[in-house]
Design a protein around this motif. Structure first.
Motif, PDB file in Angstrom:
ATOM      1  N   UNK A   1     -43.505  47.552 -61.929  1.00 26.31           N
ATOM      2  CA  UNK A   1     -44.313  48.772 -61.900  1.00 26.31           C
ATOM      3  C   UNK A   1     -45.804  48.472 -61.743  1.00 26.31           C
TER       4      UNK A   1
ATOM      5  N   UNK B   1     -55.835  50.730 -54.068  1.00 21.79           N
ATOM      6  CA  UNK B   1     -54.694  51.102 -54.908  1.00 21.79           C
ATOM      7  C   UNK B   1     -54.209  52.499 -54.541  1.00 21.79           C
ATOM      8  N   UNK B   2     -52.890  52.687 -54.585  1.00 18.60           N
ATOM      9  CA  UNK B   2     -52.297  54.007 -54.299  1.00 18.60           C
ATOM     10  C   UNK B   2     -50.868  53.978 -54.834  1.00 18.60           C
ATOM     11  N   UNK B   3     -50.357  55.126 -55.301  1.00 19.00           N
ATOM     12  CA  UNK B   3     -49.080  55.103 -56.030  1.00 19.00           C
ATOM     13  C   UNK B   3     -47.881  54.612 -55.229  1.00 19.00           C
TER      14      UNK B   3
ATOM     15  N   UNK C   1     -47.373  52.307 -53.287  1.00 20.16           N
ATOM     16  CA  UNK C   1     -47.309  50.889 -52.883  1.00 20.16           C
ATOM     17  C   UNK C   1     -46.034  50.200 -53.384  1.00 20.16           C
ATOM     18  N   UNK C   2     -45.392  50.766 -54.411  1.00 18.91           N
ATOM     19  CA  UNK C   2     -44.161  50.152 -54.922  1.00 18.91           C
ATOM     20  C   UNK C   2     -42.924  50.966 -54.533  1.00 18.91           C
ATOM     21  N   UNK C   3     -43.111  51.958 -53.674  1.00 22.74           N
ATOM     22  CA  UNK C   3     -41.975  52.823 -53.335  1.00 22.74           C
ATOM     23  C   UNK C   3     -41.296  52.409 -52.042  1.00 22.74           C
TER      24      UNK C   3
END
Lengths: 294, 359
Positions: A171, A189-191, A193-195
């Motif tokens: 996460x 950074x941006x949400x 990036x792990x999706x």
């Protein structure tokens, strides 16, 4: 030099040849001697794992066996999906002697050396995000990215399932950011990036995949990214090639260049464009990178 | 005692009012997130809404998000977070409409659950000796993981495919589906696999693995979906593009060893649909992203892979059995990341998921 068995996988063998050439050019500068595997096949890409899991396990055991036969204890990958498939098979084989014995008997029956379970599967990302690889990377990246704003995009199967990947917090990953900064770039950074980029279902369920793909593209642009970098050639293919479909369906112009990890570091290390092969990209990264020369 | 600070997304669906409020309370060191919410409600703000019941990880009521990740509040200890000085953001689960504060409307969840026919449809005959039908422990072990599901919704909250297509049956329903497909007593296997292979079923899973990561009970819903895919292919239920796509990978490994990328589209989507993709394909060909390799790119000793495939079929470890054989080894691995430095350091992104949040 660390001698590693190199498994390039399907995409770097064909549609993403630029990933192979840039990895080959970068490797010696970050202390890796690549021993390319010849007698290996596709890892099954999650598809064979799903449809015929026993065959998946045999195919991956065969790859691991040939990696072990090189005498190296590391199998280097450059693709998230290959990494998950091979690591998962490796844990299955290492953790169950009875299962490994059956698979090995089958490997030997078709002329493949048995696998004793001594290989570790590691992605290039992990090799250069810490330890000797990271120290060498800092020296190699002499040209620097001069503040280039880079959006890290991890993709799924380098982070999850964490019990199989186990390199960093899924996460709150840090490896790409660390590499971007070591190369003189600025990690944004941006949400998303792990999706998921949607690639696994981009042919069977294109609309659903597009709804996933748009998130990292839009968010990265909104956060000011000049380029995006990913450790996975499948993510690369959907982000780069399917971006034109996103543009057609939304009526927006994105034009976000997507770089393979080895290409981004390659730029910072001054590797020739003949190795990085940006002309093979759908969204040309050269205009964004040419600004660095000024 | 310890001091715990929290930020909670408060939401009132009737007015649409939304606000991020910070609370700080004293709590026992062993307190869970649920204990802390109870203290907030008792001592600070009685209007805070959340669900709870058993407080011991079995009822599945208290699913919510902490720093954007779905958790069971009653399973989440707060000591380390409080000690780190980090103030976590608590919000309602994703992919379900918010009713108030941390309470989501579970109706869409239960609709999909019901659609799976989550009950045994017995398909066995009574043994000749007149005794009860007996099942070995080994055969029941096939659904051991899926039977652990407590219907909390943590997997659904994070499902990337469902975010894009709310109609997708999703990880919880499909894992429940395998709980019955894999049950030796159930007689509706083929009907179930036909139904679960529909437009919004098995082959819409995007393999993001968020469900495996978030499940607080170790169900590993993504693995259950893979088991359904394997059972569907084994039973010849493979008309879906996803199944055809998978079968082309198998064919590729037997012939050239590497994926025959250019043929993947027509093999998956059919010729008519592929022609519609021509313009897109031409652009890829222009950039050397597609096109036939000449001479064909064939792996050395590919006959070994072909022979392995034959051997595997002869040995008959087909369908979900191929997945289940690896579970013993994989069960030795623990979910979650347990090493390394500050978990709330650089790269942390504690943004809660709110569908219309413009912040």
């Amino acid at each position: 030099m660390k001698r590693v068995a190199y498994y390039k996988g399907c995409l770097a063998s064909l549609s993403a040849k630029e990933l192979d050439t840039s990895t080959q050019a970068l490797a010696p500068r970050v202390g890796l001697e690549l021993v390319e595997l010849e007698s290996v096949t596709c890892c099954g890409a999650g598809d064979i794992h799903e449809a015929e899991p026993d065959y998946y396990l045999h195919l991956n055991a065969r790859i691991l066996a040939y990696a072990e036969a090189t005498g190296s204890d590391t199998l280097l990958t450059v693709c998230n999906v290959c990494t998950l498939n091979l690591r998962q098979a490796n844990f299955m084989l290492k953790g169950d002697d009875t299962l490994r014995a059956r698979i090995n008997a089958n490997l030997e029956a078709v002329g493949v050396p048995p696998y004793s379970g001594e290989v570790e599967v590691r992605h290039l990302l992990w090799e250069i995000a810490e330890g000797d690889g990271y120290e060498l990377l800092k020296q190699a990246a002499h040209k620097g990215l001069k503040g280039l704003k880079v959006a890290p995009f991890y993709g799924c199967q380098i982070l999850r399932p964490s019990k199989i990947m186990g390199f960093e917090d899924p996460d709150r990953p840090w490896s790409l950011e660390r590499i971007i900064e070591a190369c003189g770039g600025e990690a944004i950074d941006y949400p998303a990036k792990i999706k998921c980029c949607g690639f696994p279902i981009i042919q069977a369920r294109e609309e659903t995949a597009m709804g996933e793909l748009i998130q990292p593209v839009e968010q990265a642009i909104e956060a000011g990214a000049d380029v995006m970098v990913t450790p996975c050639p499948l993510c690369h293919l959907s982000l780069d090639a399917w971006q034109q479909k996103l543009e057609a369906s939304t009526g927006k112009k994105f034009g976000l260049p997507i770089l393979h990890l080895a290409q981004l570091v390659g730029v910072a290390a001054g590797i020739e464009e003949s190795e990085l092969k940006f002309k093979r990209h759908i969204v040309d990264p050269r205009p964004a990178l040419e600004r660095l020369e000024v | 005692m310890m001091q715990v600070a929290l930020k909670i997304w408060r939401y009132d669906a009737s007015t649409g009012d939304r606000a991020l409020r910070e609370y700080e309370v004293d709590a026992p060191e062993e307190a869970t997130l649920l204990d802390v919410l109870d203290i907030v409600k008792d001592k600070v703000d009685g209007s805070l809404a959340y669900r709870k019941s058993c407080r011991m990880m079995i009822c599945g009521s208290c699913g919510m998000r902490m720093d954007g990740a779905a958790v069971l509040a009653c399973k989440t200890r707060m000591y380390d977070v409080a000690q780190s000085g980090h103030v976590p953001v608590i919000s309602a689960m994703g992919n379900l409409p918010i009713v108030r504060d941390l309470v989501v409307d579970m109706d869409p969840f239960w609709e999909k659950f019901k659609a799976m026919k989550p009950y045994l449809q017995p398909g066995y005959e009574r043994p000749d000796d007149g005794r009860e039908y007996r099942v070995t422990q080994e055969r029941m072990n096939a659904v051991k993981k899926e039977a652990l599901c407590i219907n909390c919704g943590c997997c659904v909250s994070e499902c990337n495919a469902m975010e894009s297509d709310p109609e997708f049956l999703g990880p919880q329903a499909l894992a429940k589906g395998f709980r019955f497909v894999g049950d030796p007593r159930d007689g509706a296997t083929v009907e179930r696999l036909e139904q679960y292979s529909g437009e919004h079923g098995i082959w819409e899973c995007t393999r993001c693995f968020f469900c495996n990561e978030r499940c607080p009970k170790g169900v590993d819903p993504r693995d259950a979906i893979a088991k359904l895919g394997a059972e569907a292919v084994k039973n010849g239920i493979d008309r879906d593009m996803g199944a055809k796509h998978a079968k082309w990978f198998i064919r590729s490994t037997e012939t050239t060893g590497w994926l025959r990328e250019t043929e993947l589209v027509p093999k998956t989507q059919g010729v008519v649909s592929s022609i519609k993709q021509m313009k897109f394909a031409m652009n890829l060909i222009k950039h050397n992203k597609a096109g036939l390799a000449f001479p064909p790119h064939v792996a050395a000793n590919v006959g070994e892979a072909r022979n392995l495939h034959k051997l595997v079929h002869e040995q008959g470890v087909l369908g979900a059995a191929g997945h289940i054989q690896g579970e013993r080894a994989l069960s030795k691995l623990e979910h979650g990341y347990h090493e390394g430095g500050d978990p709330y350091g650089p790269g942390s992104f504690p943004k809660p998921y709110l569908p219309e949040d413009t912040e």
